[in-house]
Design a protein around this motif. Sequence first.
Motif, PDB file in Angstrom:
ATOM      1  N   ASN A 285     -46.429  16.131  -7.759  1.00  0.00           N
ATOM      2  CA  ASN A 285     -45.708  16.960  -8.724  1.00  0.00           C
ATOM      3  C   ASN A 285     -44.701  17.866  -8.020  1.00  0.00           C
ATOM      4  O   ASN A 285     -43.620  18.153  -8.557  1.00  0.00           O
ATOM      5  N   SER A 286     -45.035  18.310  -6.822  1.00  0.00           N
ATOM      6  CA  SER A 286     -44.079  19.105  -6.045  1.00  0.00           C
ATOM      7  C   SER A 286     -42.861  18.265  -5.684  1.00  0.00           C
ATOM      8  O   SER A 286     -41.723  18.766  -5.677  1.00  0.00           O
ATOM      9  N   PHE A 287     -43.089  16.990  -5.395  1.00  0.00           N
ATOM     10  CA  PHE A 287     -41.963  16.108  -5.102  1.00  0.00           C
ATOM     11  C   PHE A 287     -41.058  15.977  -6.330  1.00  0.00           C
ATOM     12  O   PHE A 287     -39.824  16.059  -6.214  1.00  0.00           O
ATOM     13  N   SER A 288     -41.651  15.759  -7.507  1.00  0.00           N
ATOM     14  CA  SER A 288     -40.863  15.661  -8.735  1.00  0.00           C
ATOM     15  C   SER A 288     -40.067  16.939  -8.968  1.00  0.00           C
ATOM     16  O   SER A 288     -38.899  16.893  -9.379  1.00  0.00           O
ATOM     17  N   THR A 289     -40.693  18.070  -8.719  1.00  0.00           N
ATOM     18  CA  THR A 289     -40.006  19.353  -8.893  1.00  0.00           C
ATOM     19  C   THR A 289     -38.831  19.478  -7.931  1.00  0.00           C
ATOM     20  O   THR A 289     -37.765  19.995  -8.295  1.00  0.00           O
ATOM     21  N   TYR A 290     -39.002  18.993  -6.705  1.00  0.00           N
ATOM     22  CA  TYR A 290     -37.910  19.019  -5.729  1.00  0.00           C
ATOM     23  C   TYR A 290     -36.730  18.202  -6.236  1.00  0.00           C
ATOM     24  O   TYR A 290     -35.575  18.666  -6.184  1.00  0.00           O
ATOM     25  N   HIS A 291     -36.995  16.986  -6.719  1.00  0.00           N
ATOM     26  CA  HIS A 291     -35.911  16.172  -7.291  1.00  0.00           C
ATOM     27  C   HIS A 291     -35.245  16.911  -8.449  1.00  0.00           C
ATOM     28  O   HIS A 291     -34.011  16.967  -8.530  1.00  0.00           O
ATOM     29  N   ASN A 292     -36.043  17.458  -9.348  1.00  0.00           N
ATOM     30  CA  ASN A 292     -35.489  18.113 -10.532  1.00  0.00           C
ATOM     31  C   ASN A 292     -34.664  19.341 -10.173  1.00  0.00           C
ATOM     32  O   ASN A 292     -33.627  19.607 -10.792  1.00  0.00           O
ATOM     33  N   ASP A 293     -35.103  20.086  -9.173  1.00  0.00           N
ATOM     34  CA  ASP A 293     -34.327  21.261  -8.743  1.00  0.00           C
ATOM     35  C   ASP A 293     -32.968  20.838  -8.181  1.00  0.00           C
ATOM     36  O   ASP A 293     -31.942  21.476  -8.442  1.00  0.00           O
ATOM     37  N   GLN A 294     -32.971  19.751  -7.406  1.00  0.00           N
ATOM     38  CA  GLN A 294     -31.717  19.244  -6.873  1.00  0.00           C
ATOM     39  C   GLN A 294     -30.804  18.756  -8.001  1.00  0.00           C
ATOM     40  O   GLN A 294     -29.587  18.965  -7.976  1.00  0.00           O
ATOM     41  N   LEU A 295     -31.405  18.114  -8.996  1.00  0.00           N
ATOM     42  CA  LEU A 295     -30.622  17.607 -10.124  1.00  0.00           C
ATOM     43  C   LEU A 295     -30.026  18.750 -10.941  1.00  0.00           C
ATOM     44  O   LEU A 295     -28.860  18.681 -11.365  1.00  0.00           O
ATOM     45  N   LYS A 296     -30.788  19.805 -11.140  1.00  0.00           N
ATOM     46  CA  LYS A 296     -30.278  20.949 -11.900  1.00  0.00           C
ATOM     47  C   LYS A 296     -29.110  21.613 -11.182  1.00  0.00           C
ATOM     48  O   LYS A 296     -28.157  22.066 -11.826  1.00  0.00           O
ATOM     49  N   GLN A 297     -29.171  21.641  -9.859  1.00  0.00           N
ATOM     50  CA  GLN A 297     -28.043  22.198  -9.112  1.00  0.00           C
ATOM     51  C   GLN A 297     -26.816  21.312  -9.257  1.00  0.00           C
ATOM     52  O   GLN A 297     -25.688  21.804  -9.403  1.00  0.00           O
ATOM     53  N   ALA A 298     -27.026  19.998  -9.238  1.00  0.00           N
ATOM     54  CA  ALA A 298     -25.901  19.067  -9.424  1.00  0.00           C
ATOM     55  C   ALA A 298     -25.282  19.242 -10.805  1.00  0.00           C
ATOM     56  O   ALA A 298     -24.050  19.193 -10.955  1.00  0.00           O
ATOM     57  N   ILE A 299     -26.117  19.450 -11.811  1.00  0.00           N
ATOM     58  CA  ILE A 299     -25.611  19.669 -13.169  1.00  0.00           C
ATOM     59  C   ILE A 299     -24.791  20.949 -13.228  1.00  0.00           C
ATOM     60  O   ILE A 299     -23.731  21.004 -13.878  1.00  0.00           O
ATOM     61  N   GLU A 300     -25.257  21.981 -12.555  1.00  0.00           N
ATOM     62  CA  GLU A 300     -24.505  23.241 -12.532  1.00  0.00           C
ATOM     63  C   GLU A 300     -23.136  23.037 -11.886  1.00  0.00           C
ATOM     64  O   GLU A 300     -22.123  23.564 -12.369  1.00  0.00           O
ATOM     65  N   ASP A 301     -23.093  22.252 -10.817  1.00  0.00           N
ATOM     66  CA  ASP A 301     -21.810  21.955 -10.171  1.00  0.00           C
ATOM     67  C   ASP A 301     -20.890  21.187 -11.117  1.00  0.00           C
ATOM     68  O   ASP A 301     -19.675  21.450 -11.182  1.00  0.00           O
ATOM     69  N   LEU A 302     -21.458  20.248 -11.864  1.00  0.00           N
ATOM     70  CA  LEU A 302     -20.673  19.464 -12.815  1.00  0.00           C
ATOM     71  C   LEU A 302     -20.127  20.335 -13.941  1.00  0.00           C
ATOM     72  O   LEU A 302     -18.991  20.146 -14.389  1.00  0.00           O
ATOM     73  N   ARG A 303     -20.907  21.297 -14.374  1.00  0.00           N
ATOM     74  CA  ARG A 303     -20.436  22.204 -15.431  1.00  0.00           C
ATOM     75  C   ARG A 303     -19.237  23.012 -14.970  1.00  0.00           C
ATOM     76  O   ARG A 303     -18.269  23.207 -15.712  1.00  0.00           O
ATOM     77  N   LYS A 304     -19.307  23.486 -13.745  1.00  0.00           N
ATOM     78  CA  LYS A 304     -18.193  24.281 -13.219  1.00  0.00           C
ATOM     79  C   LYS A 304     -16.930  23.442 -13.089  1.00  0.00           C
ATOM     80  O   LYS A 304     -15.822  23.936 -13.330  1.00  0.00           O
ATOM     81  N   ALA A 305     -17.109  22.181 -12.729  1.00  0.00           N
ATOM     82  CA  ALA A 305     -15.957  21.300 -12.546  1.00  0.00           C
ATOM     83  C   ALA A 305     -15.424  20.747 -13.861  1.00  0.00           C
ATOM     84  O   ALA A 305     -14.281  20.275 -13.924  1.00  0.00           O
ATOM     85  N   ASN A 306     -16.252  20.831 -14.928  1.00  0.00           N
ATOM     86  CA  ASN A 306     -15.869  20.272 -16.232  1.00  0.00           C
ATOM     87  C   ASN A 306     -16.207  21.279 -17.340  1.00  0.00           C
ATOM     88  O   ASN A 306     -17.129  21.069 -18.133  1.00  0.00           O
ATOM     89  N   PRO A 307     -15.467  22.388 -17.405  1.00  0.00           N
ATOM     90  CA  PRO A 307     -15.816  23.468 -18.342  1.00  0.00           C
ATOM     91  C   PRO A 307     -15.722  23.071 -19.808  1.00  0.00           C
ATOM     92  O   PRO A 307     -16.309  23.756 -20.660  1.00  0.00           O
ATOM     93  N   ASN A 308     -15.026  21.998 -20.126  1.00  0.00           N
ATOM     94  CA  ASN A 308     -14.890  21.580 -21.517  1.00  0.00           C
ATOM     95  C   ASN A 308     -15.945  20.552 -21.934  1.00  0.00           C
ATOM     96  O   ASN A 308     -15.913  20.051 -23.052  1.00  0.00           O
ATOM     97  N   VAL A 309     -16.854  20.241 -21.023  1.00  0.00           N
ATOM     98  CA  VAL A 309     -17.920  19.279 -21.304  1.00  0.00           C
ATOM     99  C   VAL A 309     -19.261  20.005 -21.282  1.00  0.00           C
ATOM    100  O   VAL A 309     -19.518  20.822 -20.387  1.00  0.00           O
ATOM    101  N   ILE A 310     -20.084  19.740 -22.273  1.00  0.00           N
ATOM    102  CA  ILE A 310     -21.420  20.333 -22.334  1.00  0.00           C
ATOM    103  C   ILE A 310     -22.401  19.374 -21.668  1.00  0.00           C
ATOM    104  O   ILE A 310     -22.613  18.253 -22.142  1.00  0.00           O
ATOM    105  N   ILE A 311     -22.982  19.822 -20.564  1.00  0.00           N
ATOM    106  CA  ILE A 311     -23.918  19.002 -19.798  1.00  0.00           C
ATOM    107  C   ILE A 311     -25.262  19.720 -19.790  1.00  0.00           C
ATOM    108  O   ILE A 311     -25.365  20.860 -19.326  1.00  0.00           O
ATOM    109  N   VAL A 312     -26.269  19.074 -20.306  1.00  0.00           N
ATOM    110  CA  VAL A 312     -27.576  19.698 -20.519  1.00  0.00           C
ATOM    111  C   VAL A 312     -28.639  18.972 -19.704  1.00  0.00           C
ATOM    112  O   VAL A 312     -28.683  17.736 -19.678  1.00  0.00           O
TER     113      VAL A 312
END
Length: 406
Positions: A285-312
């Motif tokens: 479960n810690s491994f899954s959390t590590y993947h998910n934390d990395q994915l959430k950071q990637a989503i945050e980067d995508l939001r900043k690069a695409n302010p007109n797109v809603i990424i959830v």
Amino acid sequence: MLLILFPCFIFKTRVPFLFPFEHRAMASTLTVSSLLLTLNALLLLFLLPQCMTDAQPDLMACKFDAIYNVGDSMSDTGNLVRENSALPFARLPYGETFFKNATGRCSNGLLMIDYIARAAGVPFLHPYLDKDVLFLPCLGENFAVAGSTALSTNALAKKNILSPVTNSSLDVQLDWMSSHFNAACLNDQDCVKKHNKALFMVGEIGGNDYNYAFFQGKPVEEVNAMVPEVVQAIKDAVKRVIGYGAVRVVVPGNFPIGCFPIYLTAFQTNNAAAYDEFHCLKWLNSFSTYHNDQLKQAIEDLRKANPNVIIVYGDYYNAFQWVYQNAPLLRFDVASVQKSCCGAGGYYNFEMTKMCGAPNVPVCTNPEERISWDGIHLTEKAYQYMAYWLIRDILPKLNCNIVKFV
């Protein structure tokens, strides 16, 4: 003292359940407050499932006219079995509960993507490889393939990881999507206009990259090192669908795989400290959390690069944990909460050599009371509750009542 009743829309109660092999001392006396909580829990035990049935989550406020999906077995509605009709997913007992026949869904019935489509008021997603039905480009399409990976089969092979089920990895699915849009749209501007009213689901994907690595003997340190590359592949996929005109994208994370029978069987240990209070393997479960934390950071980067797109972010981890940890309230069989319904062998009713769909492998008589269908995938009922949790979580973040479609 008044008994406090919880409204149907509140889903934060958690009642720990007891495993048959656990012995927990019961307090000799109950305080007034603990008695109150116990009575409330008993009321929820009877009321919560009915509340969730009566108050189904509603995505219709978003006015989606189509859903486009890439992913793996958690959302494949029939693509893999059109690549290989000899697979167990192409025959009963898969699909037996809802469809009464196999559709290629890796469950006894509906998947989360089906419940999401139903909540959005659109038809169940058509599998892209099914060429036997009328082409209706405006209703969405499903490109997900069970067994697929985020990384290409060639990229995995360079890591000495075999992808044994399909070569239709994420990049292949995105190529299918491109071909589909080339046929469905008059031009790029037409695609952008049409996709303003569509929901794009990018995943869940990446779980199989890790599954294959773990079950082919890769150490956790080596699998950890794969995570940035897997997440980058998902990030690149989101960029591609944005290029197709997507303005609302949901990117689901990974499940708490340490709670799944296949992992509990393969990595079982006599070390009690390896398990959490719900008998899930903590390191997985810690491994899954590590993947998910990395994915959430990637989503945050995508939001900043695409302010007109809603990424959830689609929080599959906590959606599953809510269902799993509230199993008694949701009327799942607590004694079998970690056992597969369709399977045979061992404490978790799962063995790789006696998997669901093989000859003489039994199926439980009460799949609606089980969370795990075949040790790897979930039952229709578990997917239903997960979908309800997920939709309630993502709906406010999609800003459908704030941002108007172009």
